[in-house]
Structures are given as structure tokens and as C-alpha cells.
Design a protein around this motif. Sequence first.
Motif, short mmCIF file in Angstrom:
data_model
loop_
_atom_site.label_atom_id
_atom_site.label_comp_id
_atom_site.label_asym_id
_atom_site.label_seq_id
_atom_site.Cartn_x
_atom_site.Cartn_y
_atom_site.Cartn_z
N SER A 1 -3.69 -0.38 -10.02
CA SER A 1 -4.31 -1.08 -8.96
C SER A 1 -4.62 -2.68 -9.15
CB SER A 1 -5.61 -0.24 -8.60
OG SER A 1 -6.74 -0.89 -9.45
N CYS A 2 -4.99 -3.13 -7.81
CA CYS A 2 -5.26 -4.38 -7.96
C CYS A 2 -6.37 -4.75 -9.06
CB CYS A 2 -5.74 -5.02 -6.56
SG CYS A 2 -7.18 -4.38 -5.70
N HIS B 1 0.89 -1.14 -0.01
CA HIS B 1 -0.16 -0.05 0.06
C HIS B 1 0.72 1.24 -0.10
CE1 HIS B 1 -3.26 -2.87 0.29
NE2 HIS B 1 -4.25 -1.65 0.60
N THR C 1 -9.08 2.28 -10.62
CA THR C 1 -9.17 1.84 -9.19
C THR C 1 -10.52 1.29 -9.02
OG1 THR C 1 -9.47 3.97 -8.18
CG2 THR C 1 -7.17 2.86 -8.38
N CYS D 1 -0.02 0.03 -4.44
CA CYS D 1 -1.50 0.65 -4.43
C CYS D 1 -1.56 2.25 -4.36
CB CYS D 1 -2.05 -0.07 -3.02
SG CYS D 1 -2.26 -1.79 -2.96
N ILE E 1 1.41 -5.39 -6.27
CA ILE E 1 -0.06 -5.66 -5.64
C ILE E 1 -0.43 -6.73 -5.27
CG2 ILE E 1 -2.10 -4.40 -5.83
CD1 ILE E 1 -1.15 -2.21 -7.80
#
Length: 422
Positions: free
Chosen positions: A302-303, A66, A384, A363, A102
Motif C-alpha cells: 500500500s501507499c 487502484h 494498509t 493499491c 502506487i
Amino acid sequence: MGMTMTQKILAAAAGLDKVEAGQLIEANLDLVLGNDITSPVAIKEMDKMKVDGVFNKDKIALVPDHFVPNKDIKSAEHCKCVREFARRNEITNYFEVGEMGIEHALLPEKGLTVAGDVIIGADSHTCTYGALGAFSTGVGSTDMAAGMATGKAWFKVPSAIKFNLIGKPAKWVSGKDVILHIIGMIGVDGALYKSMEFVGDGIANLTMDDRFTIANMAIEAGGKNGIFPVDELAIAYMKEHSNREFKVYEADEDAVYDEEYTIDLSTLRPTVSFPHLPENTHTIDEIHEMDDICIDQVVIGSCTNGRLDDLRVAAEVLKGRHVAKGMRCIVIPATQKIYMQAMEEGLLKIFIEAGAVVSTPTCGPCLGGYMGILAQGERCVSTTNRNFVGRMGHVESEIYLASPAVAAASAITGKISCPCEL
């Protein structure tokens, strides 16, 4: 009365022949996940338990992602806590700077998540691994601590909603548009504590990266988990990335679902979620009828959307073009491997020549961490998963959730746009 796919996985993990929605069970865990925000809390809880180490050093994954590389002293202290815990307990799957990523992109890539697994993670987007036919869900740090200590967790067996996907998505329509459409349709609490089970011939027209994106955002509809059937594509992915055995579960023909929806993927349009809830969705056609929505920043990563397919699509849009004057475009590959692949394919060169910046995997801006914080009044189109008030910075900033294709096109025009307009 039969069981859903999720219920079958949970029954097997609990050593039971059958489970029903609402039933409380104790299940064995195949993996316990934590990151640099949630793990320190879990570690402190484990200290209170006075347990002698972890249940299995190979079945715990710790991924500082993060605020990594550390953005300040507090984040450095958090990572130090996790790092020392990993060393002390000889955690096999500890990934930080240099081999980091991530977490929800990294674990499938490392082969740590396969079909039939029961996985908990102290991060709400742990539901990502349902793309491979696993039961995976987010939990609190205390549950993570108990999981690391005992290898077990309590669950209330969820009921389910069936989403029958048919048809083939059009050009520029991706998994992100599919899940935003669904969330817009049922709302952010439409699947509250339910399993979102995706079926249908249309799944064959979704890439693994599409499926990861859809499962990732099940939580944005309130879902306990999202899960896909294990087809040839999923099996090929697991065989490529993992040497673990996997187990395929299929829902019974007479499985009970609270609701059923049929979604024709061929009818979907690029979709954008407006502030300040993921359910506040509008298609690109609806947006064309509005006044221009000018933006200040674009984030691609992002994830949810930092995988290789996402970067390829963004590069396809940005190639030979340049981001609008004054626009900030930030691209964040989700893992080191994806970063390397993007470099070898020339994608990073395209991004930089277009006026974007490329970050190490993190992140970062998704949760207002760093690498793209918004000031008062600024607007961002982001790939995201959440656009809550203050999520990426100032409480008076705005986040518009979109696919990599729409994000890249918007970076070029300086307003919310579709690649078909370029």
C-alpha cells in the motif's frame, strides 16, 4: 503571533505576508494529482468548464494505481478515460503499467514533490508528501478539476497540533507504530482539519520511509495535513530523487498550536489497530493477554507500507521461515523501482520461498479492489491505512492494521504476533 510551518507555506503560495487559522485564501499549486478512480470524475467536470486545456502539463500527475492492471471492464474504461486525457493534453507525468507505482510512493521517488510545495490530490492520502516539508492534502474531484484548469485552489488555513517526538524507537517499532499510537491517543477526529506538525530530536531516529508512513496516515486522525521539518535526511532524499529547487520553511518560535503532545519513541511498542476504526489500538503486550486472534490473510504493501524499508523488514522476519498452513500472504511493492530493488536484494526470493505471493504495484486489496478480497468472517492483518467495515471485502470481514514486522510475524504463526515471539 507567529505562523506554523504549514501556515508559512500557504502564505507564500497565496502571495501574502501573513495568514491566520480560519482565513480563506487562494493559493497557487505546484502539483495536482489524480488516479484512476478520481480522475475520470475531474475530467468530466473540466469538460463542463469548457476550458482550453490544463494550466501546466508539467504540474499535473495522473497515476492509475487502484485497479491497475485493470481488473474488469469498468476499471479498463476508467483508465482509458485518463489515458486519453493525458495524451490529449500532453501530460508529462502520466504513469501506468510498466512504469507505474502506487501514487504516493511514486511521486516522491520521481522527484515531483519537494519541500515548500503546495500539492492537492484527489485522494485522501495525498498528505504523504508532508514528510518532505511540503503542504499536501486530499481534495474532491471537482477541486482537482479546478486545479488542473487554473493552477489554483481555495483553502481555509488550518490551525495546528504540535507533536514533539523524542527518543529512539526500539527494534521492531516503526513509523506505522508511531502513527497508530498517535491515532489511538487522539482519535480519528482528534486533528480534524488541523495541521499535524511533527518536531523534536526523535525525528532524527526516523527514516524517510517512517516519515512517509506517519504523514500518510495524518488523514486517519482527521488531519488536513501532516508535515515534518526539513532536516539533512530529507534534503539528501530530495537531492537524490529530484532536480527541482526546494524551499525550507520553519515555524516561528511564537507560532500558535491548539494542542501540544510529547511522545517518547523509546517507550512505544508494536501497535495494532483492531476493527473497525484506526483509533481502536492495542499494543502487542495487551494482545498477549487476549485469546489468540487467528487470521486468514496478511497484506504487506500500500501507499502506507509498500516501500523498500517495509519489504526489508518483512523479509528479515520471513527469511528461513514459512507462512502458516492455509495462510494467504500477499506482498505488493509500491513501485516498479522498489520491485526491482527488492528483486536485486533477494527479498522476492525470500517471500516466495516463505510461501507468499508477490504482486505488481497496485493499491489492490487496500480498498477492496482486487488481489486479496476478504470473504465473510475472514480476518486480515494488513499494513494498509484503513480498517472500516467492508473496506477489504465482505462487511463481516475484519481488518487489523499493523506494521510490516507484525504482519510478517502474523503470517508465520497464523495469529496476531510480534517478531520477538518467533
